[in-house]
Design a protein around this motif. Structure first.
Motif, PDB file in Angstrom:
ATOM      1  N   TRP A  46       0.948  -1.229  -0.015  1.00  0.00           N
ATOM      2  CA  TRP A  46       0.067   0.087  -0.076  1.00  0.00           C
ATOM      3  C   TRP A  46       0.718   1.093   0.314  1.00  0.00           C
ATOM      4  O   TRP A  46       0.737   2.160  -0.652  1.00  0.00           O
ATOM      5  CB  TRP A  46      -0.692  -0.031   1.301  1.00  0.00           C
ATOM      6  N   LEU A  47       1.947   1.324   0.890  1.00  0.00           N
ATOM      7  CA  LEU A  47       2.711   2.514   0.827  1.00  0.00           C
ATOM      8  C   LEU A  47       3.476   2.783  -0.080  1.00  0.00           C
ATOM      9  O   LEU A  47       3.573   4.023  -0.860  1.00  0.00           O
ATOM     10  CB  LEU A  47       3.599   2.516   2.110  1.00  0.00           C
ATOM     11  N   SER A  48       3.994   1.794  -0.742  1.00  0.00           N
ATOM     12  CA  SER A  48       4.760   1.901  -2.186  1.00  0.00           C
ATOM     13  C   SER A  48       3.707   2.361  -3.369  1.00  0.00           C
ATOM     14  O   SER A  48       4.447   3.073  -4.467  1.00  0.00           O
ATOM     15  CB  SER A  48       5.403   0.565  -2.619  1.00  0.00           C
ATOM     16  N   ARG A  49       2.445   1.809  -3.367  1.00  0.00           N
ATOM     17  CA  ARG A  49       1.641   2.374  -4.321  1.00  0.00           C
ATOM     18  C   ARG A  49       1.257   3.644  -4.225  1.00  0.00           C
ATOM     19  O   ARG A  49       0.326   4.226  -5.024  1.00  0.00           O
ATOM     20  CB  ARG A  49       0.604   1.324  -4.563  1.00  0.00           C
ATOM     21  N   HIS A  50       1.226   4.166  -3.006  1.00  0.00           N
ATOM     22  CA  HIS A  50       0.736   5.595  -2.801  1.00  0.00           C
ATOM     23  C   HIS A  50       1.588   6.548  -2.295  1.00  0.00           C
ATOM     24  O   HIS A  50       1.203   7.631  -1.622  1.00  0.00           O
ATOM     25  CB  HIS A  50      -0.443   5.583  -1.644  1.00  0.00           C
ATOM     26  N   GLY A  51       2.731   6.403  -2.723  1.00  0.00           N
ATOM     27  CA  GLY A  51       3.730   7.551  -2.447  1.00  0.00           C
ATOM     28  C   GLY A  51       3.524   8.893  -3.454  1.00  0.00           C
ATOM     29  O   GLY A  51       2.895   8.531  -4.481  1.00  0.00           O
ATOM     30  N   PRO A  52       4.095   9.747  -3.087  1.00  0.00           N
ATOM     31  CA  PRO A  52       3.969  11.161  -3.812  1.00  0.00           C
ATOM     32  C   PRO A  52       3.990  10.927  -5.554  1.00  0.00           C
ATOM     33  O   PRO A  52       3.336  11.221  -6.207  1.00  0.00           O
ATOM     34  CB  PRO A  52       4.832  12.088  -3.497  1.00  0.00           C
ATOM     35  N   THR A  53       5.222   9.995  -5.989  1.00  0.00           N
ATOM     36  CA  THR A  53       5.398   9.910  -7.090  1.00  0.00           C
ATOM     37  C   THR A  53       4.478   8.766  -7.736  1.00  0.00           C
ATOM     38  O   THR A  53       4.314   8.946  -9.163  1.00  0.00           O
ATOM     39  CB  THR A  53       6.793   9.100  -7.572  1.00  0.00           C
ATOM     40  N   SER A  54       3.712   8.176  -7.228  1.00  0.00           N
ATOM     41  CA  SER A  54       2.910   7.248  -7.678  1.00  0.00           C
ATOM     42  C   SER A  54       1.638   7.921  -8.315  1.00  0.00           C
ATOM     43  O   SER A  54       0.744   7.388  -9.142  1.00  0.00           O
ATOM     44  CB  SER A  54       2.106   6.201  -6.679  1.00  0.00           C
ATOM     45  N   TRP A  55       1.360   9.257  -7.768  1.00  0.00           N
ATOM     46  CA  TRP A  55       0.499  10.006  -8.616  1.00  0.00           C
ATOM     47  C   TRP A  55       0.474  10.223  -9.786  1.00  0.00           C
ATOM     48  O   TRP A  55      -0.937  10.409 -10.466  1.00  0.00           O
ATOM     49  CB  TRP A  55       0.127  11.277  -7.530  1.00  0.00           C
TER      50      TRP A  55
END
Length: 200
Positions: A46-55
């Protein structure tokens, strides 16, 4: 779209923006335990999929689908601050003229009428500017809060979809609810205002 005033403040919908990245990431990461039980599974943590660059990838995919007429993605703002998203997706034209609608709001604004107001605004946009005939939504039977939001906007239950989506580690049943454009004499927003849950 909007504004609508709720007990929490002023709710509007607006197009998603690249600069939503920090707010989107902060809310998604902070609210993992609140959001994860209801959302389709994804690859990676979850955390890796929702980091700032994931946006940037999420934004690009949503905007690309929007340009093709397949989606209508919006940010939800409360008192001028990003607090969630609402998307009309899987848009099919022609004889079907339908799509689904999905949404999420931050834990800090949940239960205060924000999701209900945003959903009413999204429904009206899909039926008026989007010229759709039918909108569907799916919700887990255990998600009583989201079921209440959908009922308050006028969605009807149409059935149970067995093991429909992979959510939170397993295939989960979902209720199917729907709404037709001609079910209201005026609009979903007007119905919400008449109910006393929001004001113009």
């Amino acid at each position: 779209m909007g504004p609508l005033t709720t007990g929490a403040g002023i709710v509007v919908l607006r197009p998603i923006k690249l600069r939503d990245a920090p707010s989107w990431s902060r809310l998604r990461r902070d609210d993992e335990d609140y959001l994860r039980p209801w959302e389709p599974s994804g690859e990676g943590g979850w955390l890796s999929r929702h980091g700032p660059t994931s946006w940037f990838s999420v934004y690009g995919n949503l905007r690309s689908a929007a340009h093709k007429g397949l989606m209508m993605p919006f940010a939800i703002e409360l008192n001028g601050q990003f607090c969630g998203q609402i998307t009309v997706g899987n848009i099919v034209r022609g004889q079907l003229s339908s799509g689904w609608i999905g949404y999420w709001v931050a834990r800090e604004v949940s239960g205060r009428g924000v999701a209900t107001a945003a959903l009413a605004l999204g429904v009206d946009h899909a039926f008026s500017a989007g010229k759709l005939h039918r909108l569907e939504a799916t919700v887990r039977p255990a998600n009583l809060a989201s079921q209440s939001v959908l009922r308050n906007v006028g969605f009807r239950e149409e059935g149970l979809l067995r093991r429909y989506l992979h959510v939170d580690g397993d295939w989960r049943d979902h209720k199917l609810v729907a709404l037709l454009a001609d079910e209201f004499p005026d609009s979903a927003v007007a119905r919400l205002v008449r109910s006393g849950r929001a004001t113009w």
